[in-house]
Design a protein around this motif. Structure first.
Motif: not given
Length: 418
Positions: A171, A279, A313, A315, A338, A406
């Motif tokens: 993001r 995310r 963060c 997701t 999300v 990630w």
């Protein structure tokens, strides 16, 4: 991906594209190879043309749909679907069709224009965040055309921060700073690319063009150790004076015009010009029926504070099947843009059986037939999820947090979507 052709020549090119992009939907004019007078339909005074979107089996490689004038109706239908658009025809016609529909580069679909001869593939709309630039290059590669990319950073051979964020699932905040950073890159101004140390190895591998450096440790106390007045109404900023280190840093940045970009999952960090949030967070949430969005949001944010991870963060949000229509959970997912996933009793029971560390509640078991909701649903959302925070109750809401690597293994690098 939708491929829209206006003429016989365009239809032939659309079929070529369908051969190399079998997932594409080919919108060809009624009349097949004879084509139609698309321009005449587009000038219809009442705009009452009929879209004939009947699927045919003209090709085994891609779905073919037939359309009839007015063109603007067909284009409006395709544009509203939010999928990439390949327009085969004059760029001027495309510009007229796009003009009343363009809203925001974060939501507009990527749009590409091709000439009927298939010689040039032009990225027209949503080049970076939408992925039109990369798609134009890929289409060109597959059909043997020349990509035409006009965004300044690409022309200068510089990496774009919004392309990086879209490609790998991060993001951006604030969005307005994207232009500021790009302008600084083009001017050759100094930019500091900072990141949490745990992300440095993968960041340097994914985008070596950005000279990533470790960020400083937070100089403020974590939010959960501060009084409630230390948080703004949005909860994203902390009120009060900067520490001496932060004040000196801000003064130095102003004098040197140094821009600062930070890639971090932590809640508290020194001031920066642009921040990237990986995310990597899943929230498993249980609640009483009719709970408010505010109650759910507060419980979620408090859970994030405990593990020092930023809510942005997030997701995905997960819960049990009985909460599939719970307004507050649906609203929270919409707030953070999300997906909201729910899992069946069988799935939850199987997860609990394979994860002995998951606790249970007799109350929950009596109510819905499974012993837990938050922890198993958070783990079920992603195969690589690991529990970060066990179930925590906050009034009528319970929250468990799980973290995923990630970038996630199921993040589509080509389109930037899961």
């Amino acid at each position: 991906m939708n491929v829209l052709a206006l003429t016989p020549g365009g239809s032939a090119l659309a079929r070529r594209i369908g051969n190399v992009f079998p997932e594409a939907r080919l919108w060809l004019p009624v009349g097949g190879d004879e084509g139609i007078d698309a321009g005449a339909g587009d000038t219809d005074a009442h705009g009452a043309g009929i879209i004939d979107a009947t699927t045919t089996n003209d090709t085994a490689e891609a779905t073919v749909l037939r359309w009839r004038p007015p063109l603007r109706n067909t284009f409006g239908l395709i544009f509203s679907a939010g999928k990439p658009i390949l327009f085969i025809g004059a760029l001027g016609i495309l510009v007229r069709l796009l003009a009343p529909r363009i809203a925001d580069k974060r939501t507009d679909p990527p749009v590409i224009a091709l000439d009927e001869g298939g010689r040039f593939v032009i990225s027209v709309l949503a080049g970076h965040w939408g992925g039109a630039n990369e798609l134009a290059k890929e289409v060109s590669r597959r059909i043997g055309a020349v990509p035409v990319i006009t965004t300044a950073t690409d022309v200068a051979g510089l990496p774009a921060v919004d392309t990086f964020a879209r490609r790998w699932g991060a993001r951006i905040e604030p969005w307005a700073a994207v232009k500021k950073i790009a302008s600084a890159q083009l001017r050759g101004d100094a930019i500091k690319w900072l990141a949490d140390e745990r992300f440095l190895p993968v960041l340097k591998k994914l985008e070596p063009a950005f000279p990533w450096h470790p960020s400083q440790k937070p100089t403020r106390e974590p939010l959960w150790k501060q009084p409630a007045s230390g948080m703004s109404p949005s909860g994203d900023q902390i009120s009060g004076a900067l520490t001496s280190d932060e004040a000196s840093l801000c003064e130095l940045n102003q004098k040197t015009k140094t821009q600062r970009v930070l890639f971090s999952s932590r809640w508290v960090e020194p001031p920066v010009d642009l921040r990237l949030f990986p995310r990597c967070l899943i929230a498993g949430i249980g609640c009483r029926r009719g709970v408010s969005l505010e109650q759910v949001h507060v419980a979620f944010r408090e859970a994030c504070q405990i593990v020092d991870i930023h809510p942005r963060c997030l997701t995905a949000i997960a819960s049990a099947w009985v909460k599939a229509e719970e307004p507050a959970l649906i609203a929270l997912a919409k707030t953070y843009d999300v997906p909201f996933r729910t899992f069946s009793a069988d799935e939850i029971q199987a997860c609990c059986a394979s994860h002995r560390e998951i606790g249970g509640s007799l109350f929950v078991a009596d109510a819905i037939g499974v012993k837990a909701v938050c922890e198993p649903t958070a783990l079920l959302t992603h195969p690589q999820a690991r529990l970060l925070l066990k179930k925590r109750a906050a009034g009528p809401v319970t929250v468990a947090l799980a973290e995923v690597p990630w970038p996630s293994s199921d993040w589509d690098q080509a389109t930037g979507i899961r």
